[in-house]
Design a protein around this motif. Structure first.
Motif, PDB file in Angstrom:
ATOM      1  N   PRO A 163       0.827  -1.220   0.000  1.00  0.00           N
ATOM      2  CA  PRO A 163       0.000   0.000   0.000  1.00  0.00           C
ATOM      3  C   PRO A 163       0.855   1.263   0.000  1.00  0.00           C
ATOM      4  O   PRO A 163       1.949   1.287   0.579  1.00  0.00           O
ATOM      5  CB  PRO A 163      -0.825  -0.131   1.289  1.00  0.00           C
ATOM      6  N   MET A 164       0.343   2.310  -0.625  1.00  0.00           N
ATOM      7  CA  MET A 164       1.067   3.572  -0.735  1.00  0.00           C
ATOM      8  C   MET A 164       0.441   4.608   0.209  1.00  0.00           C
ATOM      9  O   MET A 164      -0.773   4.627   0.394  1.00  0.00           O
ATOM     10  CB  MET A 164       1.016   4.091  -2.178  1.00  0.00           C
ATOM     11  N   TYR A 165       1.291   5.466   0.778  1.00  0.00           N
ATOM     12  CA  TYR A 165       0.846   6.490   1.718  1.00  0.00           C
ATOM     13  C   TYR A 165       1.442   7.840   1.325  1.00  0.00           C
ATOM     14  O   TYR A 165       2.415   7.914   0.571  1.00  0.00           O
ATOM     15  CB  TYR A 165       1.272   6.156   3.153  1.00  0.00           C
ATOM     16  N   ARG A 166       0.842   8.898   1.882  1.00  0.00           N
ATOM     17  CA  ARG A 166       1.388  10.246   1.688  1.00  0.00           C
ATOM     18  C   ARG A 166       1.369  10.985   3.026  1.00  0.00           C
ATOM     19  O   ARG A 166       0.575  10.677   3.916  1.00  0.00           O
ATOM     20  CB  ARG A 166       0.589  11.033   0.649  1.00  0.00           C
ATOM     21  N   LEU A 167       2.250  11.974   3.146  1.00  0.00           N
ATOM     22  CA  LEU A 167       2.319  12.780   4.358  1.00  0.00           C
ATOM     23  C   LEU A 167       1.485  14.037   4.199  1.00  0.00           C
ATOM     24  O   LEU A 167       1.535  14.703   3.160  1.00  0.00           O
ATOM     25  CB  LEU A 167       3.775  13.173   4.662  1.00  0.00           C
ATOM     26  N   THR A 175      -0.113  10.472   8.336  1.00  0.00           N
ATOM     27  CA  THR A 175      -0.010   9.646   7.132  1.00  0.00           C
ATOM     28  C   THR A 175      -1.404   9.249   6.683  1.00  0.00           C
ATOM     29  O   THR A 175      -2.271   8.965   7.511  1.00  0.00           O
ATOM     30  CB  THR A 175       0.832   8.377   7.387  1.00  0.00           C
ATOM     31  N   LYS A 176      -1.597   9.258   5.388  1.00  0.00           N
ATOM     32  CA  LYS A 176      -2.900   8.924   4.833  1.00  0.00           C
ATOM     33  C   LYS A 176      -2.709   7.979   3.656  1.00  0.00           C
ATOM     34  O   LYS A 176      -1.856   8.230   2.793  1.00  0.00           O
ATOM     35  CB  LYS A 176      -3.614  10.199   4.374  1.00  0.00           C
ATOM     36  N   PRO A 177      -3.480   6.887   3.592  1.00  0.00           N
ATOM     37  CA  PRO A 177      -3.316   5.969   2.455  1.00  0.00           C
ATOM     38  C   PRO A 177      -3.750   6.616   1.147  1.00  0.00           C
ATOM     39  O   PRO A 177      -4.729   7.360   1.100  1.00  0.00           O
ATOM     40  CB  PRO A 177      -4.226   4.783   2.815  1.00  0.00           C
ATOM     41  N   LEU A 178      -2.991   6.364   0.104  1.00  0.00           N
ATOM     42  CA  LEU A 178      -3.331   6.880  -1.222  1.00  0.00           C
ATOM     43  C   LEU A 178      -4.380   5.996  -1.870  1.00  0.00           C
ATOM     44  O   LEU A 178      -4.354   4.767  -1.718  1.00  0.00           O
ATOM     45  CB  LEU A 178      -2.082   6.916  -2.117  1.00  0.00           C
TER      46      LEU A 178
END
Length: 465
Positions: free
Chosen positions: A402-406, A418-421
């Motif tokens: 899974p990919m995340y972004r700050l 952090t939030k999942p993309l």
């Protein structure tokens, strides 16, 4: 091999006028100079080519027409409307490139004759499918919230949205004009009333509704015997603002250190409790906890659940009899707060409705005034976009991780989360609307106009009583 497409699916290009006229300068029969007469209508151009020597004549059109309507003009109007773009912004782009475009009254004529009837028809059809599924369910949990088209209590429109919280889908949008209810303060109650009446008429059996803490909504739902729960964020937001005010006092600086923990305790209280008594007991235990007391008198919650630790730093705890403790206890345990804590929603919140309201801004910005039907259609478009993309899957890397972004929200004060993309949004509703427009509505718009005429449009604000 080239395959023919329908006119609205055909690829378009930008063609310069000089390059286009070169194709008509010489006669294809006698190869001598011809008379050329171009004429345009918005994005449409027709060229009459006549040879004065051999009387050859032909007429060329840049796009097909349905009756007197150029397909390209209508498709541009539809693309602007369906995607939420601004006509005047696109017009500026066209003018800066010297691209031909029709006037705003043409855009409005396309909207009133074809686009708005189609949008209303499409939304109603999708609503029918959503309600059919809700009628089959035993218990339905919905969330409701109003959005005003301008800040403060001077709004012209209020749109009340109800959402199926179990499936994260918008099920109804009611648009209320302030003049209908005697002022913008009363729009939220009227919007909820219309939504509940519509759901009841459709046969939907409500289990409960999650809303904010609007006093009129509380009274209205109590009178109708509808179980109501509160969204935790709305209570937490109000308490946080008051805690910040207390923390500004030099004698209450310790409050600032506990603000984050108090917010977390409110969410934990709502999520971990099974009854109203337990919620109140857990919430009131906070006053003991911040004094380093972890055994409580209330049998519903006799002691804290965390492991017992002996604190070496006594300065981090509130001291009995201090101003800070008095103010915090008065705020957190007053009658109104305890009553609201007892009604906090345990599992479902209306944060998705807040996300939907941000999507509405793409279609109906608060800085632009729209007519009633125009506003309603833009709300429906926002609903179609949200429902299509609300449950799209999370984005993953090529290896399947899974990919995340700050994110750095202001409320976190320089801290990040952090939030999942998620995968990129889709716009199938736009393509479906475009296909319906050219295959169904354009040949026979009358059936779609009948559905539009059923909508009651209130008088404008300047109309005398």
């Amino acid at each position: 091999m080239y395959t023919s497409k329908s006119s609205h699916e055909d690829t378009k290009y930008i063609v310069f006028e000089n390059c286009l006229l070169e194709l008509f300068e010489t006669c294809p029969v006698c190869s001598r100079a011809c008379d050329i007469q171009p004429r345009s209508n918005g994005t449409f151009v027709a060229i009459d080519q006549r040879c004065p020597h051999c009387e050859y004549f032909r007429q060329w059109k840049s796009q097909p027409c349905v009756g007197s309507t150029p397909v390209g003009n209508l498709q541009l109007s539809a693309s602007l409307y369906f995607t939420g773009a601004s006509f005047f912004q696109i017009k500026k782009v066209f003018e800066s490139m010297h691209l031909k475009m029709f006037k705003h009254r043409t855009f409005r004529r396309h909207a009133s004759m074809y686009l708005e009837p189609l949008i209303i028809h499409k939304w109603k059809k999708e609503q029918e499918d959503l309600v059919k599924n809700l009628c089959e369910a035993d218990k339905v949990i919905i969330g409701g919230k109003m959005r005003a088209d301008s800040p403060g209590h001077s709004a012209k429109y209020g749109s009340y949205t109800t959402m199926d919280l179990q499936n994260n889908l918008i099920i109804d949008i009611q648009l209320v004009q302030s003049k209908e209810v005697g002022g913008s303060y009363h729009m939220e109650k009227e919007g909820l009333k219309r939504s509940l009446e519509w759901l009841e008429a459709c046969g939907v059996r409500l289990d409960c509704i999650v809303t904010n803490r609007h006093p009129q909504i509380q009274k209205f739902l109590k009178e109708r015997n509808v179980t109501q729960y509160y969204d935790v964020w709305h209570l937490e937001k109000g308490l946080s603002k008051k805690l910040e005010q207390i923390a500004r006092d030099k004698d209450c600086s310790i409050v600032k250190k506990w603000q984050h923990s108090i917010r977390n305790h409110l969410y934990w209280t709502a999520a971990s409790s099974t009854s109203r008594k337990e919620k109140i007991a857990k919430w009131k235990s906070l006053i003991n906890h911040i004094q380093d007391i972890h055994i409580h008198d209330d049998p519903s919650y006799p002691k804290c659940e965390h492991p017992h630790r002996v604190s070496k730093d006594s300065s981090k705890w509130f001291k009995p009899g201090t101003k800070a403790l008095y103010k915090v206890e008065k705020l957190l345990t007053n009658k109104r707060v305890l009553k609201d804590v007892a009604k906090l929603s345990a599992h479902y919140q209306i944060s998705s409705l807040e996300a939907f309201h941000s999507i509405i801004l793409r279609f109906a910005r608060k800085s632009v005034v729209f007519p009633f039907l125009g506003m309603l259609c833009r709300l429906y478009l926002a609903g179609m976009h949200f429902n299509e993309n609300s449950n799209r899957p999370k984005a993953k890397t090529s290896s399947g991780k899974p990919m995340y972004r700050l994110l750095f929200p202001k409320a976190k004060q320089r801290l990040y989360i952090t939030k999942p993309l998620t995968t990129n949004p889709t716009y199938c509703y736009v393509y479906n609307l475009m296909t319906l427009l050219f295959e169904k509505v354009l040949p026979d718009p009358l059936p779609y106009m009948e559905e539009l005429h059923k909508i009651t449009v209130p008088d404008s604000l300047c109309t005398p009583h």
